[in-house]
Design a protein around this motif. Structure first.
Motif, PDB file in Angstrom:
ATOM      1  N   TYR A 784      92.476  62.785  33.766  1.00 42.36           N
ATOM      2  CA  TYR A 784      93.762  62.162  34.090  1.00 42.36           C
ATOM      3  C   TYR A 784      94.121  61.162  32.993  1.00 42.36           C
ATOM      4  N   ARG A 785      95.292  61.359  32.391  1.00 38.91           N
ATOM      5  CA  ARG A 785      95.787  60.502  31.316  1.00 38.91           C
ATOM      6  C   ARG A 785      94.711  60.296  30.247  1.00 38.91           C
ATOM      7  N   ASN A 786      94.078  61.391  29.823  1.00 43.76           N
ATOM      8  CA  ASN A 786      92.979  61.306  28.873  1.00 43.76           C
ATOM      9  C   ASN A 786      93.480  60.884  27.494  1.00 43.76           C
ATOM     10  N   ARG A 787      92.591  60.298  26.722  1.00 38.26           N
ATOM     11  CA  ARG A 787      92.964  59.736  25.423  1.00 38.26           C
ATOM     12  C   ARG A 787      93.272  60.805  24.379  1.00 38.26           C
ATOM     13  N   PHE A 788      92.882  62.061  24.659  1.00 39.37           N
ATOM     14  CA  PHE A 788      93.185  63.151  23.729  1.00 39.37           C
ATOM     15  C   PHE A 788      94.568  63.757  23.994  1.00 39.37           C
ATOM     16  N   HIS A 789      95.206  63.329  25.086  1.00 40.25           N
ATOM     17  CA  HIS A 789      96.517  63.850  25.494  1.00 40.25           C
ATOM     18  C   HIS A 789      96.479  65.361  25.747  1.00 40.25           C
ATOM     19  N   HIS A 790      95.345  65.811  26.281  1.00 42.25           N
ATOM     20  CA  HIS A 790      95.248  67.213  26.710  1.00 42.25           C
ATOM     21  C   HIS A 790      95.860  67.362  28.104  1.00 42.25           C
ATOM     22  N   PRO A 791      96.547  68.467  28.361  1.00 41.77           N
ATOM     23  CA  PRO A 791      96.872  69.552  27.438  1.00 41.77           C
ATOM     24  C   PRO A 791      98.067  69.190  26.551  1.00 41.77           C
ATOM     25  N   ASN A 792      98.071  69.761  25.377  1.00 35.43           N
ATOM     26  CA  ASN A 792      99.192  69.550  24.469  1.00 35.43           C
ATOM     27  C   ASN A 792     100.464  70.119  25.084  1.00 35.43           C
ATOM     28  N   PRO A 793     101.590  69.359  25.080  1.00 32.86           N
ATOM     29  CA  PRO A 793     102.815  69.840  25.736  1.00 32.86           C
ATOM     30  C   PRO A 793     103.280  71.204  25.234  1.00 32.86           C
ATOM     31  N   THR A 794     103.156  71.462  23.945  1.00 32.31           N
ATOM     32  CA  THR A 794     103.589  72.753  23.410  1.00 32.31           C
ATOM     33  C   THR A 794     102.717  73.888  23.927  1.00 32.31           C
ATOM     34  N   VAL A 795     101.402  73.626  23.955  1.00 39.15           N
ATOM     35  CA  VAL A 795     100.480  74.647  24.451  1.00 39.15           C
ATOM     36  C   VAL A 795     100.727  74.909  25.931  1.00 39.15           C
ATOM     37  N   TYR A 796     100.922  73.841  26.687  1.00 36.01           N
ATOM     38  CA  TYR A 796     101.172  74.004  28.127  1.00 36.01           C
ATOM     39  C   TYR A 796     102.441  74.812  28.365  1.00 36.01           C
ATOM     40  N   ALA A 797     103.441  74.585  27.522  1.00 34.97           N
ATOM     41  CA  ALA A 797     104.703  75.336  27.662  1.00 34.97           C
ATOM     42  C   ALA A 797     104.481  76.823  27.412  1.00 34.97           C
ATOM     43  N   ARG A 798     103.552  77.181  26.521  1.00 32.20           N
ATOM     44  CA  ARG A 798     103.274  78.607  26.258  1.00 32.20           C
ATOM     45  C   ARG A 798     102.812  79.306  27.531  1.00 32.20           C
ATOM     46  N   TYR A 799     101.980  78.642  28.283  1.00 29.23           N
ATOM     47  CA  TYR A 799     101.488  79.243  29.524  1.00 29.23           C
ATOM     48  C   TYR A 799     102.612  79.356  30.555  1.00 29.23           C
ATOM     49  N   ARG A 800     103.396  78.305  30.676  1.00 31.10           N
ATOM     50  CA  ARG A 800     104.469  78.318  31.678  1.00 31.10           C
ATOM     51  C   ARG A 800     105.513  79.378  31.358  1.00 31.10           C
ATOM     52  N   MET A 801     105.816  79.576  30.094  1.00 32.18           N
ATOM     53  CA  MET A 801     106.817  80.568  29.712  1.00 32.18           C
ATOM     54  C   MET A 801     106.385  81.985  30.073  1.00 32.18           C
TER      55      MET A 801
END
Length: 839
Positions: A784-801
Motif C-alpha cells: 500500500y502506497r509503496n515507495r517504488f510506486h508499483h504498479p506503474n500507471p502505464t503498465v496498469y493501464a495495459r492490463y485494464r485496456m
C-alpha cells in the motif's frame, strides 16, 4: 441483559457497512425503552433481544464517531506540518523510533483531521532520532497514509487493531523541514501515567542492561512487550505460557490481594479522635476499596489492556457492591465487567485477549462452583471431631490403659490428649493440602479445556505441555518474579537494583526450565490444527462446557464427541485435476501458495526480518491456519529479500520436502534447508512434475550458470490442470527475459492467470508479453502506497485496456484463484468486507 448487550456489540463488528448514525441513535433509545417494559411484561427473552439491539446500536454509534476523523486520499504521502505531543510509550526499533502523536493543529487546515497518528522517526545521518517521551510537544512534518494493514484469509485483520486504538493515520516523520521541539510540554492524567511508565522502563533497562530476559521484566512492570526477545516469545508460545509475559488479571489480582491485606492492617490501627477506624467503617470494606484502588494503579501501568480491564472492573464491581452491603454472585460480577469493558471499548471483541481472558475466568468460576457442590464438608476443629478421631485410633487407648497408678494415668492422659490433637492437626493439614492440590488441578483442567478451542482458532495450535508448564510457571511468576519486580518499582534508585536482579535471576530459572520442557517434548509439545470453522468452534466450546458440568449431568461421557469437528475436521480437498493459488497480502513482496488435491507448494516467502517480518507474521501462520503442516516444495525465485527473506521462518515452522531455488551456491538458505532434511535443487528450464493430475513446469532460467542481476535469474513456473486451465508465476522477470521467453516458445506462455511480473514495474509486462500470455485474470502483489510506486500507471493501464480481471493486494488484500474447468477469482476485501476497511 448484559450478555445480550455483549452479543449485539459482537454482531456489529461482523458487518460490512454501518447502518447510519441517526438510525442507530434512534434504535438505541427504542431498545432501552422496549427492554425496560419487556422486562416486566414479556419475559426475559424479549428483554435480552432488546439488550442485543441496544448493544448493536451503541457500538454502531461509537464506530461512526471513531471513523469520522480521516485523512483525505489526496493528502496521502504529502508532507503535512503537524503540531501536537507524544503519547504512550515510544518504541525503539531497528529502523528508528515508533510513537503515537496526538495532533493539535495541522498545516493543511483540514477539518476532521485524525487526532491520533502513528509515526516512525527514522534517523538520517548525521542526525539521530531524539529521545522521545510522553508529553513532549513538537512541530514536525509527516508523510501520512490512511490506516491500512494486511488482509488475508484465516488471519486476524490488523486494521481493526488500529481502529481500536484510535489511530486514523500512519506515516513517517519527514525531515524536509527540521522538527522543532516546543517549550511547554502537554499535561494531563493520561500523560502523567505514560511518563511514569516510561521512567520505570528506563530504570529497568539501566539496571539490567543487556540481560537476556530484560524484556519480560519490562512487560511485567509496565505492560510493554516490544522488548521481549524472539527466543523468549518462541519458548512461551511452545509451552502455552505467553499470557504470563504481560500484566494480566492474575498479576493484578495478586497486587489487589496484597493491597487488601495492607489496607486492612493499617485501618485496624488508625484512630480518629479516640474512635478506631473499624468503628467508623468496617475493615473489610476498606480492604475491598483499597484493593480496587491499587488494582487501578497497576492496570494503568499495564496500559489498560483487556485482561487488566477485566480484572479491574470485576474488583470495582465487587468492592462497590460489598460497601453497600451486597454480595453479588461471581457470574454477575463477571457479566458486569464484560459490559463495562465493551462500553469503554466495543472493538475489544475482535482481540484474542478478550476471549481468552473472559473465558478463562468463566471456566475458573465454573470449576470452583462445581467443586463446591460436590466437595465434602471440611472437618471442623472441635471436640466432636476429635472424639471421632479417637474412636478411629486403636493405639492411644491401649497406651493409656497400661498406666499403673493415678499420677501415671494423669500424665499418660495428658500426653495422649496432646498426641491426639497433634495427630488431628496433621491429618487436617494433609486434608487441606490434598484439597488444595485437587482444586488447583481441577481449575487448571477447566481452563485448559475451555481455552483449547479458542487457542486453536486464534493461533492454530494447542500447546500440549501447557498444563504442566503453567502448573509451576504461574506460582513462580506470581509469588517470586512479580513480587520482586513490584519491590523494584516501589524502592527508589539505586536500592531497586537488587530487586530487579532477583526478579531476572528467578525468571532465568523459569525460562531454563521451560526450555528444557519444550526441548524434551519438541516432537509433541504443540498440536497443530487448522483454524476451525465457526460450527466446529461453537461445538467444541459447547462440549467444553458440557464436560465441565457438575457430576450427574446427562450424557457427560459424550462431550468429547463434540470436539471431533475441531480435532478431525472434515477434509475440503481441492478436486483432482484442479489447483488453487492464494496470493497473500504481505505488503511489498511475493508469496504464493499453490495447492492441489494432496500437495502444496509455496512460491516465494515474502520479506523477512530486514523488512516487515512477513514470513514470520503472515506466511508461516497462514500455512498453519490452513492445515499445511508440510510443503512438498518451496520455490524461492531469486535472492531479493522481498521474495526470499521469509524463507527461514517457513523452514522453521513447517516441514519442507524440497527447496527449489535460483540462488547463488553460497547462499545460506541452501545449508539451512539441508540441516532441516530438505532436498535442494536449483530451478532450471525443462524441469517438470505432476501432482494430482496438475502439471508443473519451470520455464526460466536456463540450466547454465546464473548470470546477470537477481531479477534476470528469477524462476518462472507454469501450472496447468487437466482442463487446460493454467497460471504463470513470473517473480521479478523484466523485459529482457520476457523477450527471450517469447523467442523460445510463444505458445508456452499462454495462461489464464498471470501473477504480474516484478509487481507491475515499468521494466516489465511489455505489450508483446501480454499478447502472448493473454490472461483472463492478473494479480498484482504490491504494498500500500509503496515507495517504488508499483504498479506503474502505464503498465496498469495495459492490463485494464485488455479487459483482464485484476486484483491488487494493496486494494483487495489477498487473492484466491480456483482453477478447475473455470477460473474463479476471490478478493478478500470483497468477500470478507468489514465497515472499517477503506476508511
Amino acid at each position: 441483559m448484559l450478555l445480550g448487550f455483549a452479543l449485539g456489540v459482537w454482531w456489529l463488528q461482523q458487518q460490512a457497512q454501518l447502518p447510519g448514525l441517526m438510525i442507530c441513535s434512534v434504535a438505541f433509545c427504542i431498545a432501552l425503552g422496549v427492554g425496560w417494559i419487556a422486562r416486566r411484561r414479556f419475559g426475559i427473552g424479549v428483554f435480552v433481544l432488546a439488550a442485543a439491539v441496544a448493544g448493536f446500536a451503541y457500538a454502531a454509534v461509537r464506530a461512526e464517531i471513531r471513523l469520522r476523523p480521516h485523512l483525505p486520499v489526496e493528502y496521502e504521502q504529502r508532507d503535512i506540518e503537524l503540531t501536537g505531543f507524544v503519547r504512550g510509550l515510544p518504541e525503539p526499533q531497528a529502523q528508528g523510533t515508533r510513537f503515537l502523536f496526538e495532533v493539535e493543529a495541522n498545516g493543511a487546515k483540514l477539518r476532521d483531521f485524525p487526532r491520533i497518528v502513528r509515526l516512525l522517526w527514522v534517523p538520517v545521518a548525521p542526525l539521530a532520532a531524539p529521545a522521545l517521551h510522553a508529553g513532549q510537544r513538537w512541530t514536525l512534518s509527516a508523510r501520512l497514509k490512511r490506516p491500512h494493514a494486511n488482509a488475508n484469509f484465516s488471519l486476524r485483520d490488523g486494521e481493526v487493531g488500529l481502529l481500536e486504538r484510535g489511530i486514523r493515520a500512519t506515516g513517517t516523520v519527514s525531515l524536509a523541514r527540521a522538527p522543532r521541539r516546543l517549550e511547554r510540554d502537554a499535561i494531563g492524567p493520561r500523560l502523567a501515567i505514560d511518563r511514569w511508565r516510561d521512567q520505570i522502563r528506563h530504570r529497568i533497562e539501566m539496571v539490567l542492561g543487556d540481560a537476556p530476559h530484560r524484556g519480560i521484566i519490562v512487560a511485567l512492570a509496565v505492560g510493554a512487550q516490544e522488548s521481549v526477545s524472539d527466543d523468549d516469545w518462541a519458548i512461551m508460545r511452545a509451552t502455552g505460557t505467553s499470557h504470563l509475559v504481560a500484566i494480566s488479571g492474575l498479576h493484578i489480582g495478586f497486587v489487589a490481594g496484597l493491597a487488601a491485606l495492607a489496607c486492612g492492617f493499617v485501618w485496624r490501627r488508625i484512630t480518629v479522635r479516640g474512635v478506631g477506624g473499624p468503628l467508623m467503617i468496617a475493615t473489610p470494606k476498606v480492604a475491598a476499596l483499597g484493593a480496587a484502588s491499587f488494582a487501578a494503579i497497576y492496570a494503568a501501568l499495564a496500559g489498560f489492556n483487556v485482561p487488566a480491564q477485566r480484572t479491574l472492573w470485576m474488583l470495582t464491581v465487587f468492592a462497590v457492591a460489598f460497601v453497600f452491603g451486597r454480595r453479588p454472585a461471581s457470574s454477575l460480577v463477571l457479566a458486569w465487567a464484560l459490559a463495562i469493558v465493551l462500553l469503554a471499548d466495543p472493538w475489544a471483541v475482535t482481540s484474542p485477549g478478550f476471549w481468552l481472558s473472559f473465558c478463562a475466568v468463566a471456566a475458573i468460576l465454573h470449576a470452583i462452583a462445581s467443586a463446591g457442590r460436590r466437595a465434602k464438608k471440611a472437618p471442623a476443629d472441635n471436640d466432636d471431631w476429635l472424639a471421632g478421631m479417637e474412636a478411629r485410633d486403636p493405639v492411644l487407648p491401649d497406651e493409656l490403659a497400661a498406666a499403673s497408678n493415678e499420677d501415671t494415668k494423669a500424665a499418660a492422659s495428658s500426653s495422649t490428649s496432646l498426641a491426639r490433637r497433634m495427630t488431628a492437626a496433621s491429618r487436617r493439614a494433609a486434608w487441606k493440602l490434598r484439597a488444595h492440590i485437587e482444586s488447583s488441578a481441577r481449575v487448571q483442567y477447566a481452563v485448559t479445556l475451555a481455552l483449547a478451542p479458542l487457542t486453536a482458532y486464534w493461533f492454530s495450535q494447542i500447546p500440549l505441555t501447557g498444563p504442566l508448564a503453567n502448573a509451576f510457571a504461574i506460582p513462580w511468576i506470581s509469588f517470586v518474579v512479580t513480587p520482586a519486580t513490584l519491590a523494584g518499582l516501589v524502592l527508589p534508585a539505586p536500592v531497586d537494583a537488587p530487586a530487579f536482579h532477583i526478579a531476572h535471576a528467578a525468571l532465568s530459572v523459569l525460562c531454563d526450565a521451560l526450555t528444557r520442557l519444550a526441548d524434551a517434548g519438541a516432537a509433541c509439545s504443540l498440536w497443530r490444527l487448522p483454524q476451525p470453522q465457526p460450527f466446529a468452534l461453537a461445538a467444541a466450546l459447547a462440549g467444553a462446557a458440557w464436560a465441565l458440568a457438575p457430576r450427574g449431568w446427562p450424557l457427560r461421557f459424550a462431550a468429547p464427541l463434540t470436539w471431533l469437528p475441531l480435532v478431525a475436521p472434515a477434509p475440503h480437498p481441492i478436486p483432482h485435476d484442479a489447483f488453487r493459488i492464494t496470493a497473500l497480502d504481505i505488503r511489498q513482496g511475493s508469496a504464493l501458495v499453490v495447492e492441489t488435491a494432496k500437495h502444496a507448494l509455496l512460491f516465494d516467502a515474502g520479506p523477512g526480518p530486514e523488512s516487515t517480518h512477513a514470513g514470520e507474521r503472515i506466511v508461516a501462520p497462514y500455512l498453519l491456519a490452513t492445515g499445511t503442516r508440510a510443503l512438498d516444495a518451496l520455490v524461492i525465485s531469486h535472492s531479493d529479500s522481498d521474495h526470499a527473506g521469509g524463507a527461514p521462518a517457513v523452514l522453521q515452522t513447517v516441514g519442507v520436502r524440497q527447496l527449489l531455488a535460483s540462488l547463488p551456491a553460497g547462499d545460506a538458505l541452501w545449508s539451512n534447508a539441508r540441516k532441516r532434511g530438505s532436498d535442494t535443487l536449483r530451478c532450471a528450464a525443462g524441469q517438470h512434475w505432476t501432482w494430482d493430475g496438475v502439471d508443473f513446469r519451470i520455464l526460466w532460467p536456463g540450466p547454465g550458470p546464473l548470470t546477470g542481476k537477481p531479477n534476470h535469474q528469477a524462476c518462472v513456473l507454469k501450472v496447468t490442470n487437466a482442463a487446460g486451465r493454467s497460471a504463470l508465476l513470473t517473480a521479478d522477470i523484466e523485459a529482457d527475459v520476457e523477450r527471450t521467453l517469447i523467442a523460445r516458445d510463444r505458445s508456452a506462455l499462454r495462461a489464464d492467470v498471470l501473477i504480474v511480473p516484478h509487481h507491475g514495474s515499468r521494466t516489465s509486462s511489455t505489450e508483446p508479453f501480454l499478447d502472448s500470455v493473454e490472461p483472463l485474470a492478473a494479480v498484482f502483489q504490491v504494498g500500500y502506497r509503496n515507495r517504488f510506486h508499483h504498479p506503474n500507471p502505464t503498465v496498469y493501464a495495459r492490463y485494464r485496456m485488455r479487459g483482464i480481471a485484476l486484483s491488487r493486494s494493496d486494494e483487495d488484500g489477498a487473492a484466491r484463484i480456483d482453477a478447475g474447468p473455470d477460473i474463479v477469482l476471490e478478493r478478500f476485501r470483497q468477500t470478507h468486507a468489514r465497515y472499517w476497511m477503506d476508511h
